[in-house]
Design an enzyme around this catalytic site. Structure first.
Site, PDB file in Angstrom:
ATOM      1  N   HIS A 186       0.828  -1.210   0.000  1.00 12.24           N
ATOM      2  CA  HIS A 186       0.000   0.000   0.000  1.00 12.24           C
ATOM      3  C   HIS A 186       0.865   1.265   0.000  1.00 12.24           C
ATOM      4  CE1 HIS A 186      -3.022   2.908   1.108  1.00 12.24           C
ATOM      5  NE2 HIS A 186      -2.136   3.358   1.959  1.00 12.24           N
ATOM      6  N   GLU A 428      -3.694 -12.845 -14.963  1.00 19.03           N
ATOM      7  CA  GLU A 428      -2.772 -12.763 -13.823  1.00 19.03           C
ATOM      8  C   GLU A 428      -2.579 -14.122 -13.167  1.00 19.03           C
ATOM      9  OE1 GLU A 428      -4.292 -10.056 -10.822  1.00 19.03           O
ATOM     10  OE2 GLU A 428      -6.362 -10.559 -11.292  1.00 19.03           O
ATOM     11  N   ASP A 452       0.481 -10.171  -9.868  1.00 17.21           N
ATOM     12  CA  ASP A 452       0.071 -11.515  -9.464  1.00 17.21           C
ATOM     13  C   ASP A 452       0.641 -12.582 -10.385  1.00 17.21           C
ATOM     14  OD1 ASP A 452      -1.406 -11.321  -7.074  1.00 17.21           O
ATOM     15  OD2 ASP A 452      -3.013 -10.329  -8.159  1.00 17.21           O
ATOM     16  N   CYS A 499      -1.462  -3.983 -16.803  1.00 18.06           N
ATOM     17  CA  CYS A 499      -1.668  -3.022 -15.724  1.00 18.06           C
ATOM     18  C   CYS A 499      -0.867  -3.378 -14.477  1.00 18.06           C
ATOM     19  CB  CYS A 499      -3.146  -2.881 -15.394  1.00 18.06           C
ATOM     20  SG  CYS A 499      -3.908  -4.441 -14.953  1.00 18.06           S
TER      21      CYS A 499
END
Ligand code: PEP
Ligand code: MG
Length: 569
Positions: A186, A428, A452, A499
């Site tokens: 984060h 992913e 991922d 992305c």
């Protein structure tokens, strides 16, 4: 010292070490309980003021969803039962305020922590947070206030939580260093969003750096230097200037297409978490939003967002992007992103568990509400829907069938939406990459989620610092999978984007251009640099080196090969 560089730029300045203050709370018998009760009331009022200020700051600088946590804190301060118990303790036992607060807190925290329910457990953390604040006020202990800094600082902390980053003064925080975290933590994502140079995962940072130390951090290489010699400072001053100079050079590509010298045009878009992030997208000349992580709408609150709340958020982004593409990902919760109020059972392997599309296909009530909000918003801009964590064709078909049902509902209600809305999936999970030839027949686009995809391909937990050395974006297996996905997408005539963080990696952008990737979605602050790189490339030259690169056996050789073969000027 070397940590993990997660947000570009050089930060140089005084360290502000964010240590939790050590507070000793002693039991004292007091003669005038009334006085203690007025202290409690005064602290409660001041606490409310502080929390309100934090809420306003977070609301205006980051967004409503992130600010929500402070609403929950305020509710604790307004709880009559909780404060009634503290008052009783003061009166009945003639004890001091801070002691009474800490005893009653212990009672509630133990009670909540003992509960099975994750949501209740989380409340224990909130109570500790709020009463910690109250005790600091009563004892007049200063805390590190990140919203009201007197000068420029580099924050050094064990970790930075959403509420820490929410209150940060972006103009004063010129860098941060944390002990915990990786590229996709984060704190790392926030650093890039706020364009603050940052290094995370620097073990023992709190031991090695003291308040007031002069610190240099390089957010690209992960280097941190404490109290350097003059000549090192001078060297980094030059680097900083070069970085700023490069940023100025990037201005040359503002307003231009993202296109190679031999006319291969790509789209460079941004990843966002909240409508507030659209400012960054527009300021950095984004060509769209390639990933809107909607889970932030669901986080830091007490219950699910309503259809209307979601509609407003999606519409706002679509409208502000004025027809540019906005890829909105349906709820990707689970793994490291928890939603306490859903009361999901604890799992042995949350990253392999009940999450994202799996949860949505089970909790169709949640899924349908989101899809309805998305479709309604599609009447106001160029929205595309993307499903995360797809591992099997059946999941995609089920998701599409639910979407079709929601469309029927909207037609029956005469509510407008884009009948031709594009639907895509994130690639992913290796199973989806391997089967991308078949998936490509059933969707309008792919977006490769390398964060991922690396984790699942190499079986390396993306947040585990101990094995971070194995989490490598140059891994030949990853690059082979990416090439397969792009080729398979193109064979069926669909566009392929990316992305995951790899899309903004300056060393890998040329490789991805060579492979023919159509869309690159990244932190807004990386977009102009990506365009500058693309505009200085010749795609056919890149194509020539891909075949040789894909034969290399190790990540290190791949990286060296790229450094040797690709130079931009
Ligand atoms: C990814 O996995 O690459 C991705 C973009 O999604 P997230 O980081 O939200 O899991
Ligand atoms: Mg992902």
């Amino acid at each position: 010292m070397i940590g993990i560089g997660v947000s570009s730029g050089i930060g140089m300045g005084k360290a502000l070490v964010k240590k939790e203050p050590v507070i000793k709370i002693e039991k004292k018998f007091i003669a005038e309980p009334e006085k203690e009760i007025s202290k409690l009331e005064a602290a409660r009022e001041k606490g409310k003021e502080q929390i309100e200020a934090l809420y306003q700051h977070a609301f205006s600088t980051i967004g409503k969803a992130e600010a929500g946590i402070f609403r929950a804190h305020r509710m604790i301060l307004e709880d009559p039962e909780f404060f009634g118990q503290i008052e009783n303790k003061i009166k009945e036992e003639s004890v001091n305020t801070e002691w009474a607060i800490s005893e009653v807190t212990k009672f509630f925290v133990d009670m909540f922590e003992a509960m099975e329910d994750e949501y209740m457990k989380e409340r224990a953390a909130d109570i500790k947070d709020v009463t910690g604040r109250l005790i600091r006020i009563v004892l007049d202990v200063e805390e590190t206030d990140l919203s009201n800094l007197s000068g420029e600082v580099i924050i050094v902390a064990e970790d930075l939580t959403p509420s820490d980053t929410a209150q940060m003064d972006r103009n004063k925080v010129i860098g941060f260093i944390t002990e915990i975290g990786g590229k996709t933590a984060h704190s790392a994502i926030m650093a890039r969003t706020m364009e603050i140079p940052a290094v995370v995962g620097l073990e023992k940072a709190l031991e090695l750096i003291s308040d007031g130390d002069y610190v240099i951090l390089d957010g690209d290489t992960g280097t941190v230097i404490v109290n350097p010699e003059e000549k090192v400072i001078a060297e980094y001053e030059r680097k900083k200037e070069a970085f700023i100079g490069f940023k100025e050079k990037l201005e040359e590509v503002r307003g231009k297409d993202s296109i190679t010298k031999d006319n291969f045009k790509v789209e460079i878009s941004a990843n966002i978490g909240t409508p507030k992030d659209v400012d960054g997208v527009l300021n950095n000349d984004g060509e769209g939003v390639g990933l809107y992580r909607t889970e932030f709408l669901y986080m830091d609150r007490e219950k699910l967002p309503t259809e209307d709340e979601q509609f407003e958020a999606y519409k706002e982004v679509a409208v502000r992007l004025e027809g540019k593409p906005v890829v909105i990902r349906t709820l990707d919760i689970g793994g490291d992103k928890e939603l306490p109020y859903l009361q999901l059972p604890k799992e042995m392997n949350p990253f392999l568990g009940y999450r994202a599309i799996r949860l949505c296909l089970d909790r169709t009530d949640i899924f349908r509400t989101q899809l309805k909000a998305l479709l309604r918003a599609s009447a106001f801009g160029n929205i595309k829907i993307m499903f995360p964590m797809i591992s099997a064709i059946e999941e995609l078909r089920q998701a599409k069938s639910i979407l079709d049902n929601v469309k029927i509902e909207l037609r029956n209600e005469n509510i407008e939406f884009n009948e031709n809305i594009e639907v895509g999936i994130m690639i992913e999970i290796p199973a989806a990459a391997v089967m991308s030839d078949l998936f490509a027949k059933e969707v309008d686009f792919f977006s490769i989620g390398t964060n991922d995809l690396i984790q699942y391909t190499t079986a390396v937990d993306r947040g585990n610092g101990k094995i971070a050395y194995l989490y490598n974006e140059f891994h030949p297996a990853l690059l082979r999978l990416i090439k397969t996905v792009i080729d398979n997408g193109h064979k069926e005539g669909i566009w392929v984007g990316m992305c995951g963080e790899v899309a903004g990696n300056p060393q890998l952008i040329p490789v991805l251009v060579g492979m023919g990737l159509d869309e690159f979605s990244m932190s807004a602050s990386s977009m102009l640099r990506a365009r500058w790189i693309v505009n200085n490339l010749i795609k056919s030259d890149m194509e020539d080196i891909i075949e040789e690169m894909l034969k290399l056996p190790t990540a290190e050789e791949v990286k060296d090969f790229i450094v040797k073969k690709i130079s931009l000027n």
